[in-house]
Design a protein around this motif. Structure first.
Motif, PDB file in Angstrom:
ATOM      1  N   ALA A 105       6.437  12.592  13.534  1.00  0.00           N
ATOM      2  CA  ALA A 105       5.717  12.405  12.269  1.00  0.00           C
ATOM      3  C   ALA A 105       6.426  11.381  11.387  1.00  0.00           C
ATOM      4  O   ALA A 105       5.773  10.523  10.773  1.00  0.00           O
ATOM      5  CB  ALA A 105       5.602  13.741  11.535  1.00  0.00           C
ATOM      6  N   LEU A 106       7.743  11.441  11.321  1.00  0.00           N
ATOM      7  CA  LEU A 106       8.487  10.481  10.509  1.00  0.00           C
ATOM      8  C   LEU A 106       8.353   9.068  11.060  1.00  0.00           C
ATOM      9  O   LEU A 106       8.186   8.108  10.298  1.00  0.00           O
ATOM     10  CB  LEU A 106       9.952  10.895  10.436  1.00  0.00           C
ATOM     11  CG  LEU A 106      10.836  10.076   9.512  1.00  0.00           C
ATOM     12  CD1 LEU A 106      10.309  10.158   8.081  1.00  0.00           C
ATOM     13  CD2 LEU A 106      12.262  10.551   9.573  1.00  0.00           C
ATOM     14  N   LEU A 107       8.391   8.917  12.376  1.00  0.00           N
ATOM     15  CA  LEU A 107       8.197   7.590  12.976  1.00  0.00           C
ATOM     16  C   LEU A 107       6.797   7.054  12.706  1.00  0.00           C
ATOM     17  O   LEU A 107       6.612   5.860  12.453  1.00  0.00           O
ATOM     18  CB  LEU A 107       8.474   7.647  14.479  1.00  0.00           C
ATOM     19  CG  LEU A 107       9.926   7.821  14.887  1.00  0.00           C
ATOM     20  CD1 LEU A 107      10.030   8.023  16.397  1.00  0.00           C
ATOM     21  CD2 LEU A 107      10.761   6.650  14.434  1.00  0.00           C
ATOM     22  N   HIS A 108       5.810   7.928  12.751  1.00  0.00           N
ATOM     23  CA  HIS A 108       4.433   7.505  12.464  1.00  0.00           C
ATOM     24  C   HIS A 108       4.294   7.030  11.022  1.00  0.00           C
ATOM     25  O   HIS A 108       3.682   5.992  10.754  1.00  0.00           O
ATOM     26  CB  HIS A 108       3.480   8.664  12.737  1.00  0.00           C
ATOM     27  CG  HIS A 108       2.067   8.382  12.346  1.00  0.00           C
ATOM     28  ND1 HIS A 108       1.271   7.500  13.035  1.00  0.00           N
ATOM     29  CD2 HIS A 108       1.315   8.839  11.317  1.00  0.00           C
ATOM     30  CE1 HIS A 108       0.089   7.427  12.454  1.00  0.00           C
ATOM     31  NE2 HIS A 108       0.091   8.235  11.413  1.00  0.00           N
ATOM     32  N   ARG A 111       6.072   3.703  10.718  1.00  0.00           N
ATOM     33  CA  ARG A 111       5.333   2.628  11.366  1.00  0.00           C
ATOM     34  C   ARG A 111       4.136   2.178  10.535  1.00  0.00           C
ATOM     35  O   ARG A 111       3.798   0.995  10.504  1.00  0.00           O
ATOM     36  CB  ARG A 111       4.861   3.095  12.746  1.00  0.00           C
ATOM     37  CG  ARG A 111       4.428   1.944  13.626  1.00  0.00           C
ATOM     38  CD  ARG A 111       3.926   2.429  14.959  1.00  0.00           C
ATOM     39  NE  ARG A 111       2.507   2.142  14.975  1.00  0.00           N
ATOM     40  CZ  ARG A 111       1.553   3.009  15.227  1.00  0.00           C
ATOM     41  NH1 ARG A 111       1.829   4.244  15.504  1.00  0.00           N
ATOM     42  NH2 ARG A 111       0.291   2.654  15.201  1.00  0.00           N
ATOM     43  N   ARG A 112       3.510   3.103   9.847  1.00  0.00           N
ATOM     44  CA  ARG A 112       2.362   2.747   9.011  1.00  0.00           C
ATOM     45  C   ARG A 112       2.788   2.101   7.709  1.00  0.00           C
ATOM     46  O   ARG A 112       1.945   1.617   6.958  1.00  0.00           O
ATOM     47  CB  ARG A 112       1.542   3.998   8.706  1.00  0.00           C
ATOM     48  CG  ARG A 112       0.863   4.507   9.959  1.00  0.00           C
ATOM     49  CD  ARG A 112      -0.341   5.301   9.733  1.00  0.00           C
ATOM     50  NE  ARG A 112      -1.238   4.722   8.772  1.00  0.00           N
ATOM     51  CZ  ARG A 112      -2.191   5.384   8.177  1.00  0.00           C
ATOM     52  NH1 ARG A 112      -2.370   6.652   8.435  1.00  0.00           N
ATOM     53  NH2 ARG A 112      -2.985   4.799   7.317  1.00  0.00           N
ATOM     54  N   GLY A 113       4.084   2.078   7.418  1.00  0.00           N
ATOM     55  CA  GLY A 113       4.574   1.425   6.221  1.00  0.00           C
ATOM     56  C   GLY A 113       4.485   2.243   4.963  1.00  0.00           C
ATOM     57  O   GLY A 113       4.515   1.702   3.851  1.00  0.00           O
ATOM     58  N   LEU A 114       4.388   3.554   5.106  1.00  0.00           N
ATOM     59  CA  LEU A 114       4.252   4.405   3.929  1.00  0.00           C
ATOM     60  C   LEU A 114       5.564   4.690   3.233  1.00  0.00           C
ATOM     61  O   LEU A 114       5.577   5.262   2.155  1.00  0.00           O
ATOM     62  CB  LEU A 114       3.589   5.732   4.322  1.00  0.00           C
ATOM     63  CG  LEU A 114       2.157   5.620   4.826  1.00  0.00           C
ATOM     64  CD1 LEU A 114       1.664   6.962   5.297  1.00  0.00           C
ATOM     65  CD2 LEU A 114       1.259   5.058   3.741  1.00  0.00           C
ATOM     66  N   LEU A 115       6.679   4.286   3.811  1.00  0.00           N
ATOM     67  CA  LEU A 115       7.976   4.532   3.207  1.00  0.00           C
ATOM     68  C   LEU A 115       8.473   3.357   2.397  1.00  0.00           C
ATOM     69  O   LEU A 115       9.553   3.427   1.823  1.00  0.00           O
ATOM     70  CB  LEU A 115       9.009   4.906   4.291  1.00  0.00           C
ATOM     71  CG  LEU A 115       8.711   6.184   5.060  1.00  0.00           C
ATOM     72  CD1 LEU A 115       9.751   6.410   6.117  1.00  0.00           C
ATOM     73  CD2 LEU A 115       8.627   7.363   4.118  1.00  0.00           C
ATOM     74  N   ARG A 116       7.718   2.293   2.317  1.00  0.00           N
ATOM     75  CA  ARG A 116       8.108   1.144   1.496  1.00  0.00           C
ATOM     76  C   ARG A 116       7.734   1.399   0.046  1.00  0.00           C
ATOM     77  O   ARG A 116       6.671   1.895  -0.256  1.00  0.00           O
ATOM     78  CB  ARG A 116       7.414  -0.128   1.981  1.00  0.00           C
ATOM     79  CG  ARG A 116       7.959  -0.627   3.291  1.00  0.00           C
ATOM     80  CD  ARG A 116       7.261  -1.896   3.644  1.00  0.00           C
ATOM     81  NE  ARG A 116       5.836  -1.569   3.764  1.00  0.00           N
ATOM     82  CZ  ARG A 116       4.964  -2.244   4.504  1.00  0.00           C
ATOM     83  NH1 ARG A 116       5.368  -3.303   5.139  1.00  0.00           N
ATOM     84  NH2 ARG A 116       3.728  -1.882   4.575  1.00  0.00           N
TER      85      ARG A 116
END
Length: 118
Positions: A105-108, A111-116
């Protein structure tokens, strides 16, 4: 039926305590409803403009991610405390699957860029 009587007594005691606290507050709290106290405010600042304003959904994503991983940590701590006892290999495999799902889940999300932030 004795179990139901105990539950009913606890529920009634809870309702009575809440009602007593609300009644005591009504009797003891000072009340001076002037126009200045009845106006709407946000953090002590008078409202300006309309009440609707569009906000960023990104903050909701960060909040949900935090809640998800914080709740998962709640499940990890008790398991880590009793792992020294005889839990067996099955418990270790179950926790590895649980942590694996969290990592996927964290990698997903990454990857989607939601942590920027920008």
């Amino acid at each position: 039926m004795d179990g139901y009587l105990v539950v009913a007594a606890v529920v009634l005691a809870g309702v009575a305590l809440v009602a007593a606290a609300m009644g005591a507050r009504r009797l003891l709290a000072p009340s001076d409803p002037v126009a200045g106290k009845l106006t709407t405010y946000e953090s002590g600042v008078d409202p300006v403009g309309e009440g609707w304003q569009q906000g960023s959904v990104r903050y909701l994503v960060f909040t949900l991610l935090y809640v998800i991983f914080a709740v998962d940590a709640v499940y990890l701590f008790p398991w880590a405390l009793v792992v020294r006892t005889d839990l067996g290999v099955a418990s270790l495999v179950e926790m590895a699957i649980f942590i694996g799902v969290l990592v996927v889940a964290l990698l997903h999300v990454w990857r989607r860029g939601l942590l920027r932030w920008w």
